[in-house]
Each structure stands twice: as structure tokens, then as C-alpha cells.
Design a protein around this motif. Structure first.
Motif, PDB file in Angstrom:
ATOM      1  N   TRP A  97      42.504  30.624  76.959  1.00  0.00           N
ATOM      2  CA  TRP A  97      41.094  30.983  77.097  1.00  0.00           C
ATOM      3  C   TRP A  97      40.664  31.019  78.561  1.00  0.00           C
ATOM      4  N   THR A  98      41.024  30.002  79.325  1.00  0.00           N
ATOM      5  CA  THR A  98      40.608  29.978  80.728  1.00  0.00           C
ATOM      6  C   THR A  98      41.267  31.112  81.515  1.00  0.00           C
ATOM      7  N   VAL A 110      33.077  25.220  82.751  1.00  0.00           N
ATOM      8  CA  VAL A 110      33.571  23.906  83.147  1.00  0.00           C
ATOM      9  C   VAL A 110      34.492  23.405  82.048  1.00  0.00           C
ATOM     10  N   VAL A 111      35.662  22.878  82.409  1.00  0.00           N
ATOM     11  CA  VAL A 111      36.616  22.349  81.432  1.00  0.00           C
ATOM     12  C   VAL A 111      36.505  20.823  81.396  1.00  0.00           C
ATOM     13  N   LEU A 112      36.335  20.275  80.198  1.00  0.00           N
ATOM     14  CA  LEU A 112      36.287  18.826  80.005  1.00  0.00           C
ATOM     15  C   LEU A 112      37.298  18.434  78.939  1.00  0.00           C
ATOM     16  N   THR A 113      38.435  17.930  79.367  1.00  0.00           N
ATOM     17  CA  THR A 113      39.449  17.499  78.402  1.00  0.00           C
ATOM     18  C   THR A 113      40.031  16.121  78.741  1.00  0.00           C
ATOM     19  N   SER A 114      39.572  15.504  79.831  1.00  0.00           N
ATOM     20  CA  SER A 114      40.129  14.220  80.255  1.00  0.00           C
ATOM     21  C   SER A 114      39.081  13.435  81.031  1.00  0.00           C
ATOM     22  N   ASN A 128      26.085  12.557  82.382  1.00  0.00           N
ATOM     23  CA  ASN A 128      26.614  13.261  81.205  1.00  0.00           C
ATOM     24  C   ASN A 128      27.218  14.594  81.626  1.00  0.00           C
ATOM     25  N   ALA A 129      28.539  14.661  81.669  1.00  0.00           N
ATOM     26  CA  ALA A 129      29.220  15.869  82.147  1.00  0.00           C
ATOM     27  C   ALA A 129      29.090  17.033  81.171  1.00  0.00           C
ATOM     28  N   ILE A 135      29.290  27.400  80.792  1.00  0.00           N
ATOM     29  CA  ILE A 135      29.932  27.173  79.496  1.00  0.00           C
ATOM     30  C   ILE A 135      30.796  25.915  79.607  1.00  0.00           C
ATOM     31  N   VAL A 136      30.690  25.039  78.644  1.00  0.00           N
ATOM     32  CA  VAL A 136      31.522  23.836  78.608  1.00  0.00           C
ATOM     33  C   VAL A 136      32.670  24.086  77.629  1.00  0.00           C
TER      34      VAL A 136
END
Length: 224
Positions: A97-98, A110-114, A128-129, A135-136
Motif C-alpha cells: 500500500w505505501t 502516516v504509518v503506525l505499526t510500532s 495521541n499519534a 491518512i493514518v
């Protein structure tokens, strides 16, 4: 630069004035994509009414569901709806996707996976990220594990890749799917899956239940 409410309203009014068949033109102008008519039809189907609570896009694998979803995402973004959450099952799909976003689209994300990525996109005055002017993009596991922070956001649009994993949401023991439904809240929910029915018709029931649990009767009555 943060989009002000005035600019969002101005963009939305400009889009409203376009004929229906031209409403995706700003999306094309802000991307580098070749879209097929059936993909336009799918995105138009998802956006056909401001009163519906969601849609399921279930083209077969390789038919471009991700581009259909991006048409919807970009359209909502251009209309000023900036609280958009894209939830993906695993890191491999997230990378796809990215890569697609970087290659074809200009919408910020913005990618939030860790925890490392969380810390990179948060601060003492912005704890709060999940609250971003972008888009998150996150995974099923990370979103569910951080449910309290994610459901604070009043999401405008939530998109779930491989949404067939959500079909058991109506069952009592499916904790992750229920957490994701709580996070999605009252947002417009766009579910992407090439296999809306894997075992039986109740898989489709679960997808519709995820979007709006009041739309269908109870599972026993539906199955009957």
C-alpha cells in the motif's frame, strides 16, 4: 500546512458543483494513475449516497480494489474529510500500500505499526499519534492493541483491507473484530475483500453487520 475549516468547506463546495460524472477529476489531477471504467463504477457505488454507512468492495484478486479504495480516500480527502484510517492485516500488505501511495498518489499519510513509529509521530503536547492531518495507516493488531487511543478519534472514513477477517464480528468470542468495529465508530466503513463468502452466507452477514448491525435481523433469522 494544516487545512483550515474554511479551505475544506471551499473545496467541498467546488466539488459539489461538478457534474456527477466529473466528480473524480480532482482525484485524477492529484495522482498518476490509469483507472478503468469498472473501478470508477465501484468508487461511485461506494459514494453514491451521503446517508449510507459503508460499502463492501469485493472484486476478485488483481482487479484493483486498492485503487478503487484510493479513489474514495482521495475524494473524501479533497472534500475536507481528514480523519481517515486505513487498516491492513500485515506488514507485507502494508508495504504494498505505501509503495502504491508513493508511486501514484499525493495524499499525505502516516504509518503506525510500532512503538517507535508511535513515538516519532507524537509529542508531549500531542500524545495521541492517531490524530494526524494525514491518512493514518496501521495494522489490525496495532489498532486493536491501542483501541483506547484509536477510538478517541472521530474518524470520517475507515478502510479495512482483507476485510473477510472481520466477518465473525457478530460472534461473541471475536475480540479483535469487535475492537476494530468500536474504533470505526460512526465513520463511513469501506471493506475490501476478494472473498466475501469463504464458508457460507454468514460471512457476508458478518461484513454487513460490521458496517451496520441494525440493518439485518439476528443471525438465526437471517440464516433461516
Amino acid at each position: 500546512m494544516l487545512q483550515t475549516p474554511f479551505h475544506a468547506y471551499y473545496k467541498a463546495r467546488l466539488l459539489e458543483q461538478l457534474p456527477e460524472e466529473e466528480q473524480f477529476l480532482p482525484v485524477f489531477a492529484s495522482s498518476d494513475i490509469e483507472i478503468y471504467p469498472f473501478q470508477i463504477a465501484a468508487a461511485s457505488f461506494a459514494l453514491r449516497s451521503p446517508y449510507q454507512k459503508g460499502a463492501v468492495l469485493c472484486d476478485e484478486a488483481g482487479m484493483g480494489k486498492s485503487h478503487e479504495a484510493m479513489l474514495v480516500i482521495n475524494q473524501k480527502w479533497l472534500e475536507g474529510y481528514s480523519r481517515i484510517l486505513l487498516v491492513i492485516p500485515n506488514a507485507d500488505l502494508l508495504h504494498q500500500w505505501t509503495e502504491m501511495l508513493d508511486r501514484f498518489y499525493t495524499v499525505p499519510y502516516v504509518v503506525l505499526t510500532s512503538r517507535k513509529e508511535w513515538q516519532a509521530h507524537s509529542a508531549p503536547d500531542h500524545p495521541n499519534a492517531f490524530i494526524q492531518d494525514a491518512i493514518v495507516i496501521t495494522t489490525y493488531d496495532f489498532a486493536a492493541d491501542n483501541e483506547e487511543a484509536a477510538k478517541v478519534v472521530n474518524w470520517d472514513l475507515t478502510v479495512f483491507e482483507e476485510a473477510n477477517a472481520l466477518s465473525p464480528v457478530y460472534q461473541e468470542d471475536n475480540k479483535q473484530a469487535k475492537a476494530l468495529k468500536r474504533i470505526a465508530g460512526d465513520s463511513f466503513k469501506l471493506l475490501l475483500t476478494g472473498t466475501p463468502i469463504e464458508k457460507n452466507i454468514m460471512d457476508l452477514y458478518g461484513l454487513i453487520w460490521f458496517i451496520d448491525e441494525t440493518l439485518l435481523p439476528g443471525e438465526k433469522e437471517f440464516l433461516a
